[in-house]
Structure formats: C-alpha cells, structure tokens
Design a protein around this motif. Structure first.
Motif, PDB file in Angstrom:
ATOM      1  N   ALA A 307       0.837  -1.199   0.000  1.00 34.60           N
ATOM      2  CA  ALA A 307       0.000   0.000   0.000  1.00 34.60           C
ATOM      3  C   ALA A 307       0.871   1.248   0.000  1.00 34.60           C
ATOM      4  N   VAL A 308       1.709   1.395   1.009  1.00 35.36           N
ATOM      5  CA  VAL A 308       2.552   2.587   1.105  1.00 35.36           C
ATOM      6  C   VAL A 308       4.028   2.249   1.258  1.00 35.36           C
ATOM      7  N   GLY A 309       4.373   0.981   1.420  1.00 33.04           N
ATOM      8  CA  GLY A 309       5.767   0.617   1.643  1.00 33.04           C
ATOM      9  C   GLY A 309       6.176  -0.583   0.839  1.00 33.04           C
ATOM     10  N   VAL A 310       7.412  -1.030   1.040  1.00 33.19           N
ATOM     11  CA  VAL A 310       7.906  -2.220   0.360  1.00 33.19           C
ATOM     12  C   VAL A 310       7.502  -3.427   1.198  1.00 33.19           C
ATOM     13  N   ASN A 311       6.191  -3.665   1.277  1.00 32.25           N
ATOM     14  CA  ASN A 311       5.668  -4.752   2.104  1.00 32.25           C
ATOM     15  C   ASN A 311       6.220  -4.714   3.521  1.00 32.25           C
ATOM     16  N   LEU A 334       9.573  22.578  11.639  1.00 29.90           N
ATOM     17  CA  LEU A 334       9.306  21.137  11.682  1.00 29.90           C
ATOM     18  C   LEU A 334       9.488  20.544  10.289  1.00 29.90           C
ATOM     19  N   ALA A 335      10.273  19.474  10.198  1.00 27.91           N
ATOM     20  CA  ALA A 335      10.544  18.813   8.920  1.00 27.91           C
ATOM     21  C   ALA A 335      10.063  17.372   8.962  1.00 27.91           C
ATOM     22  N   ASN A 336       9.650  16.859   7.805  1.00 26.15           N
ATOM     23  CA  ASN A 336       9.192  15.473   7.708  1.00 26.15           C
ATOM     24  C   ASN A 336       9.433  14.967   6.292  1.00 26.15           C
ATOM     25  N   ASP A 337       9.926  13.749   6.155  1.00 29.24           N
ATOM     26  CA  ASP A 337      10.005  13.083   4.852  1.00 29.24           C
ATOM     27  C   ASP A 337       9.864  11.578   5.041  1.00 29.24           C
ATOM     28  N   PRO A 338       8.633  11.063   4.960  1.00 30.40           N
ATOM     29  CA  PRO A 338       8.409   9.621   5.111  1.00 30.40           C
ATOM     30  C   PRO A 338       9.030   8.841   3.951  1.00 30.40           C
ATOM     31  N   HIS A 339       9.672   7.726   4.276  1.00 30.09           N
ATOM     32  CA  HIS A 339      10.339   6.903   3.268  1.00 30.09           C
ATOM     33  C   HIS A 339       9.451   5.726   2.917  1.00 30.09           C
ATOM     34  N   LEU A 340       8.968   5.709   1.693  1.00 24.99           N
ATOM     35  CA  LEU A 340       8.038   4.689   1.233  1.00 24.99           C
ATOM     36  C   LEU A 340       8.460   4.214  -0.153  1.00 24.99           C
ATOM     37  N   SER A 341       7.872   3.123  -0.597  1.00 24.64           N
ATOM     38  CA  SER A 341       8.228   2.636  -1.925  1.00 24.64           C
ATOM     39  C   SER A 341       7.718   3.613  -2.982  1.00 24.64           C
ATOM     40  N   PRO A 342       8.490   3.815  -4.045  1.00 26.55           N
ATOM     41  CA  PRO A 342       8.064   4.775  -5.072  1.00 26.55           C
ATOM     42  C   PRO A 342       6.863   4.248  -5.834  1.00 26.55           C
ATOM     43  N   SER A 343       5.917   5.122  -6.110  1.00 30.24           N
ATOM     44  CA  SER A 343       4.745   4.737  -6.892  1.00 30.24           C
ATOM     45  C   SER A 343       4.339   5.916  -7.755  1.00 30.24           C
ATOM     46  N   LEU A 344       3.592   5.621  -8.785  1.00 28.40           N
ATOM     47  CA  LEU A 344       3.121   6.639  -9.713  1.00 28.40           C
ATOM     48  C   LEU A 344       1.629   6.421  -9.940  1.00 28.40           C
ATOM     49  N   SER A 850      19.399  -0.418  -7.610  1.00 31.44           N
ATOM     50  CA  SER A 850      18.210   0.364  -7.939  1.00 31.44           C
ATOM     51  C   SER A 850      17.518   0.855  -6.674  1.00 31.44           C
ATOM     52  N   VAL A 851      16.870   1.996  -6.795  1.00 25.60           N
ATOM     53  CA  VAL A 851      16.172   2.608  -5.663  1.00 25.60           C
ATOM     54  C   VAL A 851      14.890   1.833  -5.375  1.00 25.60           C
ATOM     55  N   VAL A 852      14.715   1.387  -4.131  1.00 28.68           N
ATOM     56  CA  VAL A 852      13.525   0.623  -3.761  1.00 28.68           C
ATOM     57  C   VAL A 852      12.635   1.365  -2.769  1.00 28.68           C
ATOM     58  N   TRP A 853      13.135   2.413  -2.134  1.00 31.09           N
ATOM     59  CA  TRP A 853      12.255   3.323  -1.404  1.00 31.09           C
ATOM     60  C   TRP A 853      12.878   4.701  -1.384  1.00 31.09           C
ATOM     61  N   VAL A 854      12.049   5.690  -1.133  1.00 35.28           N
ATOM     62  CA  VAL A 854      12.462   7.080  -1.315  1.00 35.28           C
ATOM     63  C   VAL A 854      11.814   7.964  -0.249  1.00 35.28           C
ATOM     64  N   PRO A 855      12.352   9.180  -0.058  1.00 31.43           N
ATOM     65  CA  PRO A 855      11.573  10.190   0.662  1.00 31.43           C
ATOM     66  C   PRO A 855      10.336  10.520  -0.182  1.00 31.43           C
ATOM     67  N   SER A 856       9.193   9.982   0.204  1.00 27.83           N
ATOM     68  CA  SER A 856       8.000  10.043  -0.645  1.00 27.83           C
ATOM     69  C   SER A 856       7.444  11.460  -0.782  1.00 27.83           C
ATOM     70  N   MET A 857       7.795  12.300   0.139  1.00 29.37           N
ATOM     71  CA  MET A 857       7.522  13.743   0.075  1.00 29.37           C
ATOM     72  C   MET A 857       8.513  14.411   1.011  1.00 29.37           C
ATOM     73  N   ARG A 858       8.638  15.700   0.914  1.00 30.51           N
ATOM     74  CA  ARG A 858       9.430  16.464   1.876  1.00 30.51           C
ATOM     75  C   ARG A 858       8.659  17.723   2.230  1.00 30.51           C
ATOM     76  N   MET A 859       8.720  18.082   3.508  1.00 30.72           N
ATOM     77  CA  MET A 859       8.084  19.339   3.914  1.00 30.72           C
ATOM     78  C   MET A 859       8.899  19.982   5.025  1.00 30.72           C
ATOM     79  N   VAL A 860       8.855  21.299   5.087  1.00 30.21           N
ATOM     80  CA  VAL A 860       9.395  22.073   6.204  1.00 30.21           C
ATOM     81  C   VAL A 860       8.346  23.114   6.567  1.00 30.21           C
ATOM     82  N   VAL A 861       7.834  23.025   7.796  1.00 29.59           N
ATOM     83  CA  VAL A 861       6.790  23.951   8.248  1.00 29.59           C
ATOM     84  C   VAL A 861       7.423  25.032   9.113  1.00 29.59           C
ATOM     85  N   ASN A 862       7.114  26.282   8.768  1.00 30.10           N
ATOM     86  CA  ASN A 862       7.604  27.450   9.504  1.00 30.10           C
ATOM     87  C   ASN A 862       6.478  27.947  10.400  1.00 30.10           C
ATOM     88  N   LEU A 863       6.616  27.765  11.714  1.00 25.75           N
ATOM     89  CA  LEU A 863       5.553  28.137  12.652  1.00 25.75           C
ATOM     90  C   LEU A 863       5.459  29.640  12.871  1.00 25.75           C
TER      91      LEU A 863
END
Length: 920
Positions: A307-311, A334-344, A850-863
């Motif tokens: 669903a969201v990861g490499v099983n 605050l920064a976040n980058d969840p590492h999940l399997s790449p999907s399109l 080969s790349v099997v998972w990635v930072p699926s997004m990246r964000m930095v929130v400025n409070l």
C-alpha cells in the motif's frame, strides 16, 4: 497486476519543462498513430480518449448535496485548496476533487483492502485476494465504522463518499481514467459507488505496511537451518544506546504512579519485559518443518500488494522539530520526509481544507498531505500547530505456531473449535471461488492460504515442550489492527487540535499504525508522543514465533496511553525521530520492540542540528531542507580508512581504490567514489554474510555450492557440496545493507580473524580467512562489477548511473502491454543519497543498486509564518498520465528543491491559477 512497484524501463526525463512537454506530445501522437494503425488489441484510442478523464478545474459544476457554494483553487502545480462554509461541504468537496485527479488509484486501493483485486484484474489476483480476505481488513473496517467511530467522523466519511459518487455519476470508465479504457479491452469492469468503509479500510493497508518486525521474526527463525544461536545474535546486535541516542531523553517511567513523566535523565526502573524464549527454538535448530512453513509464509506475505511501503521491509522516515530558541525566526521549524516505496502517482496528495470562517459548523483550516480515498489531512498543519510522523517500529504483530486437531486447535491441553467464515471471490472473466477462513484465539490461520504450507504443517515436528503433531501445525497471526479501533477519529481530532493537550488527546485515538508523532505550535512549544495500541506479552518478547497452544504466551493487555513515552519542550531544544529506539531500555518497563532501526540517520540529523546551533547559531527553513538532502555515508566513514590500507597489486583495482582517497563520503549522483564504495560494501556483505545465509533469505536465482545443511563441519570435498539457489525477491533479500548491517560490521571490525571474515575459494579466487583478505577480494570484485556495469574507464563512473529510480503506474505500468507501460511510466532518474543516509534513497545490497524506497515527500513547516513553509511531492497532483501535473514535481524533487506552500487566503489567492466553483 497488483499495485506493487518493481523496476522496469521508462521514459527518460527531459532537461526542461518545455522539452518534456514537447516530448510528451510527440509520444502521445506516435502512440495514437500506432494504435490507429492496428496496435492495442486491434482497436484504437484517440487523443480525445486520452484527454476525456482530465478534470474540469475552471468554471462551475452543480453538485447535489452541497448546502452552499465551495471554491476549489488550484495553483500552477494543480494542488487544490478548498474553501467551504460547513464541515460536510468541505469533505464532500474533498471527495469530489480527489476523485477528479486520482479515482483509478482510489479504486485499486479499495479493491486491495477488500481482497477484490480479481474483480478488476482477473484470476492472477486470486491468491492475493485469498490472503487479503483471510486478514479481513475490510471486514474489520466495517466493524470499526459501525461500533467504534464517532458520529461526527461517520458524518464526514459519508460526506466524502457523497463527493466521490457525485464525480462518478454518469461517467463511463474511459471518462474516469486512461487505465479504465485499457481495462475495457480485456473485461467489462465498471467502477462502483464509493462507501465510507472504503475510506476506513485504507488505514488497515497503511498499518499492514508499517506493522513492525514480522520480517525479522521470520528471518531469525529461517536462519536456524544454517546458523547457530550466537551467529544469529551476531547478525542482530543490541541497539547502540551509547552512540545513537533514543528519541526521548528527558523523561522516565514512574513505577510508583505507573505513568511516563516528563523529567530528568536519571533514575528509572532498570527492568524490561521478559525476554524468555518461545519454546520453539531452544537449541541450535528450529523445529523440523518450521523453516519451510515460515519460508512459504514469507513468499505469501511478499506477494501481498504494497500500500505505502515495500511490504513493510526496511522502511524508515525522518521527522524532526527545532524549537524557536535555535531558529532564525524565533519560532519552531518542523521537517518530515516519510520513506516509502516509489509509486506513480505518489501515495500522497497535497491539499488545503479551509473553512471560509472557522466556527462550530465549520471547524477546519488545515493543509498538508492526504491519502486519496480518505478525508482529512494526515500530515501537515492547521492555523495553530504542525505535526509530522515516522514509523515507530513498535512490535504489534506476533506469529503463533498452532497445533491443529480435527476441526479445532489445541490450547492448554484442550481442543478449541475454529472460528470460521466463508469468503466468495469474484473473478473478472472467470468463475467465482469460495474459501473458508479459519481463526484461532490468536488470529487467522495464514498458513491455510498455501497448499504447501498445509502439507509442511502435517509433517512438522517440534521440541519436547510441544504437543504431539496430530493433524499438523499452522501459523496464526495476532495483530493489533485486526481489532476495530479509532484511528479515523484521530485524523479529524489532530486536524483541529489547538495545542499540546488537544494533540495528545488526538494521539490517544491513533491506535494503528503506531507512529512517532512530532509536534510544534505557534506558542513556541515542541513535543513528541508515541501513540498506538502496543501489546504487553506474557512469555516471549515477540522476536520469534510463539507456541499458540500455551496460554503463557498470550498477550495480557496493552500499554496505557499514560504509560507511553513522550517529551515536551526538552532542554536541548530539538527532537529527532528517524526510526531509532524510542526510549532507553533501562528506563522503561515494557518491550516496545526488539528490532529498532539502529539510529544512523537520527544521530546524523541530531549532529547536523547541534553543529548548526553551537555557539548560538540559528537554523533557517533552508537549513532544514539542506539537512533533508544530507548524503553522508556513515558506513563509508567507518570502512574507507581500512580499505585504503589494503595493498592492491592489480593496477586496475588500485586505480579504483584511489577514488576513495580524499573522498568526503558524500553520495552525490555524479560521484564515482560513491559508486565504487557502495559496490565494495555490497561485495563485503556478500562475501562475509550473504553467502552463508540460508537460501530462503538470498536473492532468487542466485546459486551457490554450499555445505549440506546437516553437515557437522566444513566439507573439503567440493563434489560433496550441494547447489542451492536463492528464493527471495531482490528488494527484500538479505543482507540488505541497512544500518543493522552497519552495526554488525562495526562489532567485528577490529577482530581481524573473526570467522565471519572467512570466505571459501572459488574457481577464480583462493579462500580468505582474515578481514583484510576479504576486503581485498571485495575491492577487486567491485572493480570488475562496475567495469561490467559502467565501463572500464573510471572517469565515466557515477553513483547515479547505478542508483536509479523508476516510477511506475501501480497496476498496468507493471503488468500491462509494453506500449501501455511506456505511456504510464516515467524514468529512470539518476539519484543521490543512499541506504541509511538522511537522504534515504534506499537500495538493497543483496539485490542491486536500484532505488527501492524514497523520501515520498518532503516538507518544512515554519511556525512563525505558515506561508513561508515549503513542500514537495514525489510525482504530482494528478493520476492522469498526460496531465501537466502527472510528474511535474518530480524533477524538482530529484534536485532537492521545495515548492512554496501557501496557507493564508491571501497567499493562496496569489498562487491560484484555476478556480472551480462547486454549486449546490
């Protein structure tokens, strides 16, 4: 055609948006002409067919069910911001808009969670559906919806479903997406209406991929066929608390009050939950047949669509928060980058949900990352707080070996009847199939889903503590997510939380999956909370399968929310979560897991923050972005000084070895040194460990001549060795090269004669017995491996040419006809980063580069100013293959760039390119 992501070739990325646009049009024209000429099942698609599903983003649309007008404002990347006057209108519009961009993805997901993929893709998916029906995600979601969720949450889910169905109304498949037009060539599938339970079930799929240590539990048992207890212990070293700090450092469990308390760094109970053995593996080998059972089970698990990861294997994430005392603005970042399997398309969908006026009837002003198919925002910020998530790794699953007898199973010397249910699986183009799911008091019998596992269970023998074999043994799963919960309530509670107290109350509802939650607010507070339903075990620690017939191994309850670790405004001024240990084991009475990540990324992030803030330095939004892109290889820092001391005679190998001289250990895409080091690391792992693992853990198709498993010592006669071929998919084989293996090597690095450094002779090489001999062979093997892959001239080598990312459509992009894959897929992209780096573009050292998972997004929130926050997605907002927003963020993501993230109405209006009015 399951929604997995496996490597295949794709379209080469262009160098500019204009060139990419021209190339896309040319490809489309060529393909349409080819199809008109008779390709594609003798039919054809016109350009109008390809474009038919593109969403309307301007003008107005009338939607039955709205109580008032809703504005949908999209920026230049197609990211929508929705403005409504009631909660129900807001979430109805969210359902409509997500369906516009992503309904095919949503439809595949709900068929996966319900075990109904065969209805879309035919008999090839029956086995997967059988297993998914056995787990019963959708059945549990139904019960959750009926009995656990609040009336308010149900109202929002109903509104969301109403919006999705308003989009579907009157549309044929080809009007919804190109993929449905393609499916129309092979079956008559038509999308059905969306239901609230379809949304709830998605949380079960997410929980499955983030379920914890089941792979390690299986692997340790499989290792017993070739390795002794001490060897297995070598490969699972203790977490290095002295070097890589846990998340929570300034609190402790109070054994008087029975609560976790914010406090100093002293004291603690000093105790841990029992780590007793399972009774199944109390000698050098596991019970006869158990390895085969577990190997077969692993194969079944590995085939379950991700669903969201490499099983669930090897996935990590980064999230950290820096308090205002250490930032330029004086407010948290605050920064976040969840590492999940790449999907399109990407698993994430960026979105803003805004009440035109926040009030009792319209309570939300929230923006961030959502899942298409589920209302609300999963990660992001509202007008008061921001939050991020990483996988905690808490062990919330246990496998139980069950002794089967007739129509029941043995438990405390008595036979208990199975709980059973029938499941009918409908198959596109084929006959329906009915299965019977059997459950014990520990959970469903996973082993029933494979005929070979049933046979093995009938032949299995176990040690003296187990009952007689009877009708055989099966494997049952106990998992927290198979009990109805309240995680959907938690999403909405978090979306409108105003402060730390509200946030913790929301976290208490977040039962599965167990995630590390980081927090910041505009009043300059930062915090961390571990949520989740985490079991307390009787005997055993969850590291190995347990005997299901013994009540001593049952779960005895769950850790209370008040007992779970948290941290609020720690003195150091920042909090880092990157899958490391949550809390020091000597200061906490419960075993959260025996299989943390080993803290390589988390400690690197902490070191980067500390170096930036020493002597009064301040952190900026861009500093946070730069930290997310840190490519430093910690294992290279450890090994390169030793590798440079190896005396290499071969001039070609020496030429490659010189690449490591003066290298700064940074894994940039254009680095030849990074390519050579990672190839050397891969070969060190293969020689020292990989070739000694049982076939069930090695890469499928890679064969070795090895000593028979039942041999009592080394076999000198080469003719007496047996040929064994690996059985595991390349992206989940061992040794995977992650930071557990960093720690394994670190522990033995100074022991130059350790037995792990030995490797047998081959036709080309003599046997090696010491560390430096093995390193020399690895340097040599890496040189010739890269010569074969990249050419003899080392000046042409680069890490990115080895370390490539392919983006594939979840279904037809992996299993469809070649021309369709060409239309739907994108890539390859040459990547920086690496395994256990902060910029965690993961690769499996056993299987390749080969790349099997990635930072699926990246964000930095400025409070300080939310409009100065930044974000990026792996792909784009759209799931339509030739939309301008299909992969319009990817090239920026590859470069580590972030987009502006407008939040206030003024900033959103300024960024708006298209406005759509939804009218009642």
């Amino acid at each position: 055609m399951p929604p997995n992501t496996t490597a295949s070739s794709g379209q080469k990325p262009g160098k500019s948006g204009r060139k990419k646009g021209r190339r896309a049009r040319l490809i489309l024209i060529v393909l349409v002409l080819a199809i008109i000429g008779g390709v594609a099942y003798g039919s054809y698609w016109s350009i109008s067919t390809v474009r038919a599903s593109f969403p309307q983003t301007k003008g107005s649309i009338t939607l039955d069910g709205l109580s008032g007008p809703v504005d949908v404002k999209r920026d230049g990347h197609g990211i929508p911001q929705i403005y409504a006057s009631t909660d129900e209108d807001l979430f109805m519009a969210q359902g409509y808009v997500q369906a516009q961009d992503r309904f095919y993805e949503m439809d595949v997901r709900r068929h996966m969670t319900a075990g109904r993929l065969s209805e879309m893709f035919g008999e090839d998916q029956v086995d997967n559906d059988e297993f998914l029906r056995t787990l019963g995600w959708h059945r549990v979601a139904e019960e959750e919806y009926k009995t656990k969720l609040s009336a308010e949450t149900k109202k929002y889910l109903q509104a969301y479903a109403k919006g999705v169905n308003a989009y579907l109304k009157g549309k044929d498949g080809e009007d919804i997406s190109l993929e449905y037009a393609a499916l129309g060539f092979s079956n008559d599938y038509e999308p059905k209406e969306w239901t609230p339970v379809d949304s709830v079930a998605w949380l079960k799929a997410m929980a499955w991929d983030l379920r914890g240590n089941m792979q390690d539990e299986i692997d340790r048992s499989l290792m017993t066929s070739r390795l002794g207890p001490q060897q297995i212990a070598d490969l699972y070293p203790q977490y290095p608390y002295d070097r890589n700090k846990p998340i929570v450092q300034e609190g402790e469990y109070n054994d008087v009050t029975g609560e976790y308390e914010q406090g100093g760094d002293s004291g603690g109970t000093g105790g841990t939950q029992s780590a007793a053995g399972t009774g199944l593996t109390n000698d050098a080998t596991a019970p006869s047949g158990l390895q085969s059972q577990l190997s077969g089970l692993y194969d079944v698990l590995d085939d379950v669509p991700a669903a969201v990861g490499v099983n669930g294997n090897g996935i990590g994430s980064n999230s950290w928060v820096v308090g205002g005392a250490h930032t330029i603005s004086g407010k948290p970042l605050l920064a976040n980058d969840p590492h999940l399997s790449p999907s399109l398309p990407s698993v994430w969908y960026q979105m803003g949900l805004h009440c035109k006026s926040v009030s009792e009837k319209c309570q939300y002003d929230v923006s961030g990352y959502t899942f298409a198919g589920m209302p609300g925002v999963v990660i992001g910020h509202n007008e008061n707080i921001a939050w991020g998530m990483t996988n905690s790794g808490a062990d919330v699953t246990d496998l139980y070996l069950e002794k089967l007898t007739g129509n029941g199973y043995e438990y405390d010397d008595k036979v208990k009847p199975f709980t059973t249910r029938e499941e009918k699986i409908n198959v596109a183009g084929g006959e329906a199939k009915t299965i019977v799911v059997r459950e014990t008091n520990n959970g469903p019998l996973l082993s029933d889903r494979d005929d070979e596992l049933v046979k093995v269970g009938k032949k299995a023998t176990v040690d003296e503590s187990a009952p007689d074999r009877g009708d055989g043994y099966g494997i049952a799963l106990r998992w927290t997510a198979l009990d109805p919960g309240t995680s959907m309530d938690a999403v909405f509670a978090m979306n409108k939380a105003a402060d730390w107290t509200d946030f913790r109350k929301a976290a208490a509802l977040f039962d599965v999956p167990s995630q590390n939650l980081v927090y910041a607010d505009r009043d300059n507070n930062i915090g961390y909370q571990l949520p989740g339903r985490i079991p307390i075990r009787g005997e055993g620690d969850g590291s190995l399968p347990s005997p299901g017939w013994d009540s001593e191994y049952r779960w005895t309850g769950y850790i209370k929310q008040s007992e779970l670790p948290y941290e609020y405004n720690p003195e150091r001024g920042y909090i880092v979560t990157a899958n490391q240990a949550v809390v020091d084991k000597d200061k906490y009475p419960y075993t959260l897991t025996t299989d943390w990540g080993y803290g390589t990324r988390s400690q690197r992030i902490a070191d980067l923050i500390a170096s930036k803030t020493k002597n009064g330095g301040k952190v900026s939004t861009d500093d946070m972005r730069q930290m997310q892109l840190d490519n430093s290889s910690e294992i290279a820092k450890l090994l390169v000084p030793h590798l440079l001391k190896i005396d290499v005679a071969d001039k070609d190998v020496r030429e490659a070895q010189k690449l490591l001289e003066g290298w700064n250990y940074t894994q940039d895409a254009d680095s030849a040194a990074a390519a050579y080091f990672n190839a050397t690391w891969r070969n060190i792992l293969k020689l020292a460990f990989g070739n000694k693992l049982p076939k069930e853990l090695r890469v499928k198709g890679q064969c070795l001549y090895v000593e028979p498993a039942d041999s009592t010592g080394p076999v000198d006669d080469e003719d007496a060795k047996v040929r064994e071929c690996g059985q595991r998919d390349a992206d989940s084989a061992q040794p995977d090269g992650g930071d557990r293996w960093f720690e394994v090597v670190r522990k033995i690095l100074d022991d130059e004669d350790n037995n792990w450094w030995s490797a047998p002779r081959t036709r080309l090489d003599k046997a090696v017995d010491t560390r430096d001999e093995l390193f020399k062979r690895a340097l040599t093997d890496a040189r010739w491996e890269l010569t074969a892959k990249l050419g003899k001239d080392i000046d042409t080598w680069s890490w990115g040419r080895l370390h490539r990312l392919y983006l594939e459509n979840q279904t037809l992009g992996t299993e469809g006809p070649g021309f369709l894959q060409y239309m739907l897929n994108r890539g390859p992209y040459n990547m920086s980063g690496g395994e256990a780096a902060v910029n965690a573009t993961g690769w499996n050292a056993a299987g390749g580069y080969s790349v099997v998972w990635v930072p699926s997004m990246r964000m930095v929130v400025n409070l300080d100013d939310f409009d100065k926050s930044k974000w990026i997605n792996l792909t784009g907002a759209s799931g339509h293959a030739y939309s301008a927003h299909y992969v319009d963020q990817t090239s920026k993501w590859v470069k580590g760039e972030l987009l502006s993230w407008p939040s206030t109405k003024q900033a959103v209006d300024k960024a708006t390119s298209d406005t759509l009015l939804l009218k009642p």
